[in-house]
Design a protein around this motif. Structure first.
Motif, PDB file in Angstrom:
ATOM      1  N   GLU A  62       0.801  -1.230   0.000  1.00  0.00           N
ATOM      2  CA  GLU A  62       0.000   0.000   0.000  1.00  0.00           C
ATOM      3  C   GLU A  62       0.835   1.283   0.000  1.00  0.00           C
ATOM      4  O   GLU A  62       0.364   2.315  -0.465  1.00  0.00           O
ATOM      5  N   ARG A  63       2.061   1.224   0.459  1.00  0.00           N
ATOM      6  CA  ARG A  63       2.909   2.432   0.468  1.00  0.00           C
ATOM      7  C   ARG A  63       3.814   2.521  -0.762  1.00  0.00           C
ATOM      8  O   ARG A  63       4.604   3.442  -0.879  1.00  0.00           O
ATOM      9  N   TRP A  64       3.719   1.555  -1.639  1.00  0.00           N
ATOM     10  CA  TRP A  64       4.522   1.577  -2.860  1.00  0.00           C
ATOM     11  C   TRP A  64       3.944   2.592  -3.835  1.00  0.00           C
ATOM     12  O   TRP A  64       2.745   2.886  -3.801  1.00  0.00           O
ATOM     13  N   ASN A  65       4.785   3.061  -4.748  1.00  0.00           N
ATOM     14  CA  ASN A  65       4.262   3.961  -5.775  1.00  0.00           C
ATOM     15  C   ASN A  65       3.382   3.167  -6.744  1.00  0.00           C
ATOM     16  O   ASN A  65       3.394   1.931  -6.761  1.00  0.00           O
ATOM     17  N   GLU A  66       2.622   3.890  -7.534  1.00  0.00           N
ATOM     18  CA  GLU A  66       1.632   3.259  -8.407  1.00  0.00           C
ATOM     19  C   GLU A  66       2.269   2.275  -9.393  1.00  0.00           C
ATOM     20  O   GLU A  66       1.750   1.181  -9.619  1.00  0.00           O
ATOM     21  N   GLN A  67       3.403   2.643  -9.958  1.00  0.00           N
ATOM     22  CA  GLN A  67       4.072   1.770 -10.932  1.00  0.00           C
ATOM     23  C   GLN A  67       4.449   0.426 -10.301  1.00  0.00           C
ATOM     24  O   GLN A  67       4.241  -0.629 -10.893  1.00  0.00           O
ATOM     25  N   ASN A  68       4.996   0.470  -9.096  1.00  0.00           N
ATOM     26  CA  ASN A  68       5.383  -0.769  -8.413  1.00  0.00           C
ATOM     27  C   ASN A  68       4.157  -1.601  -8.036  1.00  0.00           C
ATOM     28  O   ASN A  68       4.195  -2.829  -8.096  1.00  0.00           O
ATOM     29  N   GLN A  69       3.080  -0.928  -7.652  1.00  0.00           N
ATOM     30  CA  GLN A  69       1.849  -1.654  -7.328  1.00  0.00           C
ATOM     31  C   GLN A  69       1.289  -2.355  -8.565  1.00  0.00           C
ATOM     32  O   GLN A  69       0.826  -3.496  -8.477  1.00  0.00           O
ATOM     33  N   ILE A  70       1.357  -1.699  -9.708  1.00  0.00           N
ATOM     34  CA  ILE A  70       0.883  -2.306 -10.959  1.00  0.00           C
ATOM     35  C   ILE A  70       1.732  -3.524 -11.301  1.00  0.00           C
ATOM     36  O   ILE A  70       1.205  -4.581 -11.669  1.00  0.00           O
ATOM     37  N   GLN A  71       3.050  -3.385 -11.159  1.00  0.00           N
ATOM     38  CA  GLN A  71       3.954  -4.505 -11.431  1.00  0.00           C
ATOM     39  C   GLN A  71       3.611  -5.692 -10.519  1.00  0.00           C
ATOM     40  O   GLN A  71       3.538  -6.839 -10.969  1.00  0.00           O
ATOM     41  N   TYR A  72       3.388  -5.409  -9.255  1.00  0.00           N
ATOM     42  CA  TYR A  72       3.045  -6.456  -8.292  1.00  0.00           C
ATOM     43  C   TYR A  72       1.725  -7.133  -8.670  1.00  0.00           C
ATOM     44  O   TYR A  72       1.617  -8.363  -8.640  1.00  0.00           O
ATOM     45  N   GLN A  73       0.727  -6.338  -9.023  1.00  0.00           N
ATOM     46  CA  GLN A  73      -0.578  -6.903  -9.379  1.00  0.00           C
ATOM     47  C   GLN A  73      -0.479  -7.814 -10.603  1.00  0.00           C
ATOM     48  O   GLN A  73      -1.144  -8.849 -10.664  1.00  0.00           O
ATOM     49  N   LYS A  74       0.356  -7.441 -11.564  1.00  0.00           N
ATOM     50  CA  LYS A  74       0.552  -8.295 -12.746  1.00  0.00           C
ATOM     51  C   LYS A  74       1.138  -9.645 -12.340  1.00  0.00           C
ATOM     52  O   LYS A  74       0.770 -10.685 -12.892  1.00  0.00           O
ATOM     53  N   ILE A  75       2.042  -9.616 -11.392  1.00  0.00           N
ATOM     54  CA  ILE A  75       2.651 -10.865 -10.916  1.00  0.00           C
ATOM     55  C   ILE A  75       1.621 -11.699 -10.158  1.00  0.00           C
ATOM     56  O   ILE A  75       1.510 -12.908 -10.371  1.00  0.00           O
ATOM     57  N   ILE A  76       0.855 -11.051  -9.305  1.00  0.00           N
ATOM     58  CA  ILE A  76      -0.173 -11.756  -8.532  1.00  0.00           C
ATOM     59  C   ILE A  76      -1.175 -12.439  -9.469  1.00  0.00           C
ATOM     60  O   ILE A  76      -1.592 -13.573  -9.232  1.00  0.00           O
ATOM     61  N   GLU A  77      -1.539 -11.754 -10.535  1.00  0.00           N
ATOM     62  CA  GLU A  77      -2.496 -12.317 -11.493  1.00  0.00           C
ATOM     63  C   GLU A  77      -1.969 -13.591 -12.148  1.00  0.00           C
ATOM     64  O   GLU A  77      -2.745 -14.465 -12.518  1.00  0.00           O
ATOM     65  N   LYS A  78      -0.655 -13.699 -12.285  1.00  0.00           N
ATOM     66  CA  LYS A  78      -0.073 -14.862 -12.965  1.00  0.00           C
ATOM     67  C   LYS A  78       0.507 -15.891 -11.996  1.00  0.00           C
ATOM     68  O   LYS A  78       0.970 -16.943 -12.425  1.00  0.00           O
ATOM     69  N   ALA A  79       0.477 -15.582 -10.714  1.00  0.00           N
ATOM     70  CA  ALA A  79       1.001 -16.518  -9.713  1.00  0.00           C
ATOM     71  C   ALA A  79       0.045 -17.700  -9.561  1.00  0.00           C
ATOM     72  O   ALA A  79      -1.163 -17.572  -9.758  1.00  0.00           O
ATOM     73  N   ASP A  80       0.605 -18.841  -9.209  1.00  0.00           N
ATOM     74  CA  ASP A  80      -0.200 -20.045  -9.013  1.00  0.00           C
ATOM     75  C   ASP A  80      -0.773 -20.120  -7.606  1.00  0.00           C
ATOM     76  O   ASP A  80      -1.745 -20.835  -7.360  1.00  0.00           O
ATOM     77  N   PHE A  81      -0.165 -19.387  -6.695  1.00  0.00           N
ATOM     78  CA  PHE A  81      -0.629 -19.389  -5.310  1.00  0.00           C
ATOM     79  C   PHE A  81      -0.254 -18.058  -4.681  1.00  0.00           C
ATOM     80  O   PHE A  81       0.874 -17.589  -4.841  1.00  0.00           O
ATOM     81  N   THR A  82      -1.196 -17.451  -3.987  1.00  0.00           N
ATOM     82  CA  THR A  82      -0.916 -16.216  -3.249  1.00  0.00           C
ATOM     83  C   THR A  82      -1.544 -16.322  -1.866  1.00  0.00           C
ATOM     84  O   THR A  82      -2.635 -16.871  -1.707  1.00  0.00           O
ATOM     85  N   GLU A  83      -0.829 -15.817  -0.900  1.00  0.00           N
ATOM     86  CA  GLU A  83      -1.305 -15.865   0.481  1.00  0.00           C
ATOM     87  C   GLU A  83      -0.473 -14.874   1.284  1.00  0.00           C
ATOM     88  O   GLU A  83       0.579 -14.429   0.831  1.00  0.00           O
ATOM     89  N   SER A  84      -0.958 -14.531   2.454  1.00  0.00           N
ATOM     90  CA  SER A  84      -0.132 -13.749   3.376  1.00  0.00           C
ATOM     91  C   SER A  84      -0.010 -14.543   4.672  1.00  0.00           C
ATOM     92  O   SER A  84      -0.946 -15.247   5.065  1.00  0.00           O
ATOM     93  N   VAL A  85       1.139 -14.435   5.294  1.00  0.00           N
ATOM     94  CA  VAL A  85       1.374 -15.157   6.541  1.00  0.00           C
ATOM     95  C   VAL A  85       0.493 -14.580   7.638  1.00  0.00           C
ATOM     96  O   VAL A  85      -0.138 -15.309   8.394  1.00  0.00           O
ATOM     97  N   HIS A  86       0.444 -13.266   7.699  1.00  0.00           N
ATOM     98  CA  HIS A  86      -0.397 -12.584   8.691  1.00  0.00           C
ATOM     99  C   HIS A  86      -1.617 -12.016   7.977  1.00  0.00           C
ATOM    100  O   HIS A  86      -1.485 -11.249   7.033  1.00  0.00           O
TER     101      HIS A  86
END
Length: 188
Positions: free
Chosen positions: A86-110
């Motif tokens: 949430e504190r990342w700039n917009e470009q980095n957030q977009i990059q992350y979202q693209k990765i999440i969309e193509k990941a086979d598994f996503t989760e958070s520990v907490h």
């Protein structure tokens, strides 16, 4: 046999890389790809990251591209806590979202927002407990945030049968020099 590997290392800004088109990224990704291909040939099935900027995000991009050649390869993104970007700039957030969309598994520990640094340490331990190996791109010559994980990794490896590959700048530089030499040779 290594079936699940955690790949981590420097954040992009710790390497003084601030643009996605920086030439260093091309070489780091080529190095990561080479490292992963040799692990895949030995049976690697999953690559896990926490989704940090830098080595981890570039690793995710490499894994996504390797899926064309190795369709059984899987990418897991295990974030330390919810909304960790949430504190990342917009470009980095977009990059992350693209990765999440193509990941086979996503989760958070907490399953809560940021509460304290303990969340990072617990997530690091989670990664060690749920992988067969860690590839850590870190060099003592350039101290940065991965030094804390490196201590944990070395202690964990000494106490268990865990495999770790701590990659130094020397190893990366040898790879880059060989790559550049082979690129020059191909133009002759």
């Amino acid at each position: 046999m290594v079936k699940t590997a955690y790949v981590t290392g420097y954040k992009s800004y710790e390497l003084n890389i601030f643009k996605e088109n920086a030439p260093e990224i091309k070489y780091l990704k080529a190095f990561i790809e080479n490292k992963l291909k040799s692990l895949i040939e030995e049976g690697l099935e999953w690559v896990l990251i926490q989704g940090q900027l830098g080595i981890e995000m570039w690793t995710a991009e490499v894994v996504i591209s390797l899926k064309e050649e190795y369709p059984d390869l899987k990418l897991g993104v295990i974030a330390p806590f919810e909304n960790h970007i949430e504190r990342w700039n917009e470009q980095n957030q977009i990059q992350y979202q693209k990765i999440i969309e193509k990941a086979d598994f996503t989760e958070s520990v907490h399953h809560a927002p940021y509460e304290g640094p303990f969340q990072f340490k617990q997530t690091d331990q989670f990664m060690l407990d749920h992988t067969d190996m860690t590839v850590l791109l870190y060099d003592e010559e350039q101290e940065a945030s991965p030094k804390y994980f490196k201590r944990m990794l070395v202690d964990f490896a000494e106490q268990t049968n865990y495999t770790c590959d701590i990659v130094t700048f020397d190893e990366i530089n040898v790879f880059i020099n060989d790559l550049q030499w082979s690129e020059e040779e191909s133009f002759e």
